[in-house]
Design a protein around this motif. Structure first.
Motif, PDB file in Angstrom:
ATOM      1  N   ILE A 194       0.916  -0.822   0.225  1.00  0.00           N
ATOM      2  CA  ILE A 194       0.295  -0.026  -0.080  1.00  0.00           C
ATOM      3  C   ILE A 194       0.730   1.156  -0.013  1.00  0.00           C
ATOM      4  CG2 ILE A 194      -1.496   1.453   1.186  1.00  0.00           C
ATOM      5  CD1 ILE A 194      -2.447  -1.329   0.067  1.00  0.00           C
ATOM      6  N   MET A 195       0.685   1.944  -0.702  1.00  0.00           N
ATOM      7  CA  MET A 195       1.519   3.342  -1.015  1.00  0.00           C
ATOM      8  C   MET A 195       0.075   4.660  -1.131  1.00  0.00           C
ATOM      9  SD  MET A 195       4.241   5.069  -3.600  1.00  0.00           S
ATOM     10  CE  MET A 195       4.619   6.302  -3.670  1.00  0.00           C
ATOM     11  N   PHE A 196       0.075   5.147   0.168  1.00  0.00           N
ATOM     12  CA  PHE A 196      -0.739   6.484   0.408  1.00  0.00           C
ATOM     13  C   PHE A 196      -0.054   8.048  -0.803  1.00  0.00           C
ATOM     14  CE2 PHE A 196      -1.286   3.292   3.637  1.00  0.00           C
ATOM     15  CZ  PHE A 196      -2.725   3.823   3.417  1.00  0.00           C
ATOM     16  N   ILE A 197      -0.514   8.683  -0.623  1.00  0.00           N
ATOM     17  CA  ILE A 197      -0.049   9.737  -1.272  1.00  0.00           C
ATOM     18  C   ILE A 197      -0.765  11.118  -0.961  1.00  0.00           C
ATOM     19  CG2 ILE A 197       0.677  11.282  -3.530  1.00  0.00           C
ATOM     20  CD1 ILE A 197       1.245   8.314  -4.907  1.00  0.00           C
ATOM     21  N   GLY A 198      -0.202  11.624   0.038  1.00  0.00           N
ATOM     22  CA  GLY A 198      -1.007  13.203  -0.179  1.00  0.00           C
ATOM     23  C   GLY A 198      -0.676  14.454  -0.482  1.00  0.00           C
ATOM     24  N   GLU A 199      -1.087  15.457  -0.204  1.00  0.00           N
ATOM     25  CA  GLU A 199      -0.564  16.884  -0.625  1.00  0.00           C
ATOM     26  C   GLU A 199       0.662  17.211  -1.188  1.00  0.00           C
ATOM     27  OE1 GLU A 199      -4.249  19.278  -0.132  1.00  0.00           O
ATOM     28  OE2 GLU A 199      -2.551  21.175  -0.140  1.00  0.00           O
ATOM     29  N   ALA A 200       0.842  18.044  -0.212  1.00  0.00           N
ATOM     30  CA  ALA A 200       2.466  18.686  -0.013  1.00  0.00           C
ATOM     31  C   ALA A 200       2.578  18.667   1.817  1.00  0.00           C
ATOM     32  CB  ALA A 200       2.131  19.475  -0.473  1.00  0.00           C
ATOM     33  N   PRO A 201       4.120  18.551   2.038  1.00  0.00           N
ATOM     34  CA  PRO A 201       4.249  18.752   3.565  1.00  0.00           C
ATOM     35  C   PRO A 201       4.097  20.079   3.850  1.00  0.00           C
ATOM     36  CG  PRO A 201       6.689  18.225   2.228  1.00  0.00           C
ATOM     37  CD  PRO A 201       5.487  18.713   0.998  1.00  0.00           C
ATOM     38  N   GLY A 202       3.608  19.556   4.945  1.00  0.00           N
ATOM     39  CA  GLY A 202       3.227  21.088   5.732  1.00  0.00           C
ATOM     40  C   GLY A 202       4.642  21.244   6.937  1.00  0.00           C
ATOM     41  N   GLU A 203       4.413  22.285   7.749  1.00  0.00           N
ATOM     42  CA  GLU A 203       5.011  23.096   8.662  1.00  0.00           C
ATOM     43  C   GLU A 203       5.999  21.295   9.646  1.00  0.00           C
ATOM     44  OE1 GLU A 203       4.671  25.046  12.176  1.00  0.00           O
ATOM     45  OE2 GLU A 203       6.212  26.251  11.884  1.00  0.00           O
ATOM     46  N   LYS A 204       5.817  20.520   9.821  1.00  0.00           N
ATOM     47  CA  LYS A 204       6.565  20.403  10.592  1.00  0.00           C
ATOM     48  C   LYS A 204       6.931  18.885  10.138  1.00  0.00           C
ATOM     49  CE  LYS A 204       4.374  19.656  15.445  1.00  0.00           C
ATOM     50  NZ  LYS A 204       3.050  20.709  16.167  1.00  0.00           N
ATOM     51  N   GLU A 205       6.875  18.515   9.009  1.00  0.00           N
ATOM     52  CA  GLU A 205       7.174  18.189   7.784  1.00  0.00           C
ATOM     53  C   GLU A 205       8.269  18.702   7.413  1.00  0.00           C
ATOM     54  OE1 GLU A 205       3.462  18.402   7.832  1.00  0.00           O
ATOM     55  OE2 GLU A 205       3.047  16.592   8.827  1.00  0.00           O
ATOM     56  N   ASP A 206       8.020  19.458   6.976  1.00  0.00           N
ATOM     57  CA  ASP A 206       9.576  20.208   6.632  1.00  0.00           C
ATOM     58  C   ASP A 206      10.608  20.380   7.473  1.00  0.00           C
ATOM     59  OD1 ASP A 206      10.191  22.683   5.072  1.00  0.00           O
ATOM     60  OD2 ASP A 206      10.428  23.630   6.134  1.00  0.00           O
ATOM     61  N   LEU A 207       9.975  20.333   8.503  1.00  0.00           N
ATOM     62  CA  LEU A 207      11.329  20.693   9.977  1.00  0.00           C
ATOM     63  C   LEU A 207      12.005  19.384  10.240  1.00  0.00           C
ATOM     64  CD1 LEU A 207       9.765  23.464  12.257  1.00  0.00           C
ATOM     65  CD2 LEU A 207      11.572  23.259  10.765  1.00  0.00           C
ATOM     66  N   SER A 208      11.032  17.971   9.514  1.00  0.00           N
ATOM     67  CA  SER A 208      11.266  16.842  10.031  1.00  0.00           C
ATOM     68  C   SER A 208      11.812  16.285   9.048  1.00  0.00           C
ATOM     69  CB  SER A 208      10.798  16.209  11.013  1.00  0.00           C
ATOM     70  OG  SER A 208       9.360  15.974  10.207  1.00  0.00           O
ATOM     71  N   GLY A 209      11.715  16.855   8.080  1.00  0.00           N
ATOM     72  CA  GLY A 209      11.903  15.813   6.706  1.00  0.00           C
ATOM     73  C   GLY A 209      11.036  13.805   6.278  1.00  0.00           C
ATOM     74  N   ILE A 210       9.581  14.191   7.082  1.00  0.00           N
ATOM     75  CA  ILE A 210       9.307  12.823   7.340  1.00  0.00           C
ATOM     76  C   ILE A 210       7.151  13.301   6.827  1.00  0.00           C
ATOM     77  CG2 ILE A 210       8.340  10.929   8.705  1.00  0.00           C
ATOM     78  CD1 ILE A 210      10.755  11.393  10.780  1.00  0.00           C
ATOM     79  N   PRO A 211       6.751  12.985   6.049  1.00  0.00           N
ATOM     80  CA  PRO A 211       5.533  12.666   5.907  1.00  0.00           C
ATOM     81  C   PRO A 211       5.145  12.947   6.821  1.00  0.00           C
ATOM     82  CG  PRO A 211       6.350  10.932   4.383  1.00  0.00           C
ATOM     83  CD  PRO A 211       7.678  11.079   5.274  1.00  0.00           C
ATOM     84  N   PHE A 212       3.481  13.469   7.006  1.00  0.00           N
ATOM     85  CA  PHE A 212       2.635  13.377   7.903  1.00  0.00           C
ATOM     86  C   PHE A 212       2.713  12.932   9.019  1.00  0.00           C
ATOM     87  CE2 PHE A 212       0.273  12.760   3.738  1.00  0.00           C
ATOM     88  CZ  PHE A 212      -0.428  12.840   4.176  1.00  0.00           C
ATOM     89  N   VAL A 213       3.970  13.926   9.878  1.00  0.00           N
ATOM     90  CA  VAL A 213       4.287  14.104  11.677  1.00  0.00           C
ATOM     91  C   VAL A 213       3.495  15.016  11.948  1.00  0.00           C
ATOM     92  CG1 VAL A 213       6.177  12.761  10.580  1.00  0.00           C
ATOM     93  CG2 VAL A 213       5.955  15.185  10.710  1.00  0.00           C
ATOM     94  N   GLY A 214       2.666  15.961  11.835  1.00  0.00           N
ATOM     95  CA  GLY A 214       1.109  16.555  12.016  1.00  0.00           C
ATOM     96  C   GLY A 214       0.728  15.579  12.763  1.00  0.00           C
ATOM     97  N   ARG A 215      -0.619  16.809  12.722  1.00  0.00           N
ATOM     98  CA  ARG A 215      -1.593  16.478  13.589  1.00  0.00           C
ATOM     99  C   ARG A 215      -2.874  15.119  12.675  1.00  0.00           C
ATOM    100  NH1 ARG A 215      -5.984  20.683  14.173  1.00  0.00           N
ATOM    101  NH2 ARG A 215      -6.816  18.624  15.257  1.00  0.00           N
ATOM    102  N   ALA A 216      -3.132  16.010  10.967  1.00  0.00           N
ATOM    103  CA  ALA A 216      -2.666  14.580  10.280  1.00  0.00           C
ATOM    104  C   ALA A 216      -2.392  13.408  10.071  1.00  0.00           C
ATOM    105  CB  ALA A 216      -3.246  15.261   8.864  1.00  0.00           C
ATOM    106  N   GLY A 217      -1.209  13.438  10.078  1.00  0.00           N
ATOM    107  CA  GLY A 217      -0.188  12.358  10.146  1.00  0.00           C
ATOM    108  C   GLY A 217      -1.251  11.986  11.115  1.00  0.00           C
ATOM    109  N   GLN A 218      -1.141  11.641  12.381  1.00  0.00           N
ATOM    110  CA  GLN A 218      -1.714  11.497  13.576  1.00  0.00           C
ATOM    111  C   GLN A 218      -2.894  10.443  13.848  1.00  0.00           C
ATOM    112  OE1 GLN A 218      -0.947  13.895  17.073  1.00  0.00           O
ATOM    113  NE2 GLN A 218       1.404  14.138  16.989  1.00  0.00           N
TER     114      GLN A 218
END
Ligand code: URA
Length: 185
Positions: free
Chosen positions: A39-63
């Motif tokens: 399974i491969m998920f494809i979101g839109e674009a990184p947000g602030e938390k993702e930009d800072l960490s380099g990891i997708p979906f780590v903010g509230r949406a990611g949780q």
């Protein structure tokens, strides 16, 4: 043609300057998870938390995405998660069509390497780009299409589910379909 590995591709993308977003990003958010994922998920674009960490979906949406994965007995290590655009658009605006054009070849290469059994578009931006330009998430979510030999579906973006929690039961139905593909049909 010799196929690149995911880590070779990641190295290449880490220095990308194909569009303006490179000027404001902190990190390229290449994608994360299992190279052999079904399974491969494809979101839109990184947000602030993702930009800072380099990891997708780590903010509230990611949780929230993590909770849906847990509900179908999956986790981040068993799937692959990427975005349409790999750099954060300023103030989290929608990525522009020309920015998507510059980034989409990287995504295509990721798909060719991972060869998922099911691609899941999280939200309108990736579904309209990868399934059809008039894709309506509220009407077409959970439907599996064949695109160039790949199975692909759209579902609600977790950030949209945070705004409209009444859509969570519908989203869960989509995840039950995802679970079937994860097990192998
Ligand atoms: N929203 C997205 O579409 N992608 C992320 O990585 C984070 C939030």
């Amino acid at each position: 043609m010799v196929q690149k590995s995911l880590s070779e591709l990641k190295n290449e993308v880490s220095g990308c300057t194909r569009c303006e977003l490179c000027k404001t990003r902190t990190n390229v958010v290449f994608g994360s998870g299992n190279e052999n994922a079904r399974i491969m998920f494809i979101g839109e674009a990184p947000g602030e938390k993702e930009d800072l960490s380099g990891i997708p979906f780590v903010g509230r949406a990611g949780q929230l995405l993590d909770k849906f994965l847990e509900a179908i007995e999956l986790d981040r290590e068993s799937v692959y998660i990427a975005n349409m655009c790999k750099c954060r658009p300023p103030s989290n605006r929608d990525p522009r069509p020309e920015e998507q054009d510059m980034c989409i070849e990287y995504l295509r290469e990721q798909v060719r390497i991972i060869k998922p059994s099911l691609i899941v578009c999280l939200g309108r931006i990736s579904a309209q780009r990868l399934i059809s330009p008039d894709f309506k998430v509220t009407k077409q979510h959970g439907e599996v299409y064949d695109k160039n030999g790949f199975n692909i579906m759209g579902t609600f973006h977790p950030a949209a589910l945070l705004r409209n929690p009444n859509q969570k039961p519908e989203a869960l139905k989509d995840f039950l379909i995802i679970k079937e593909y994860a097990k192998g049909l």
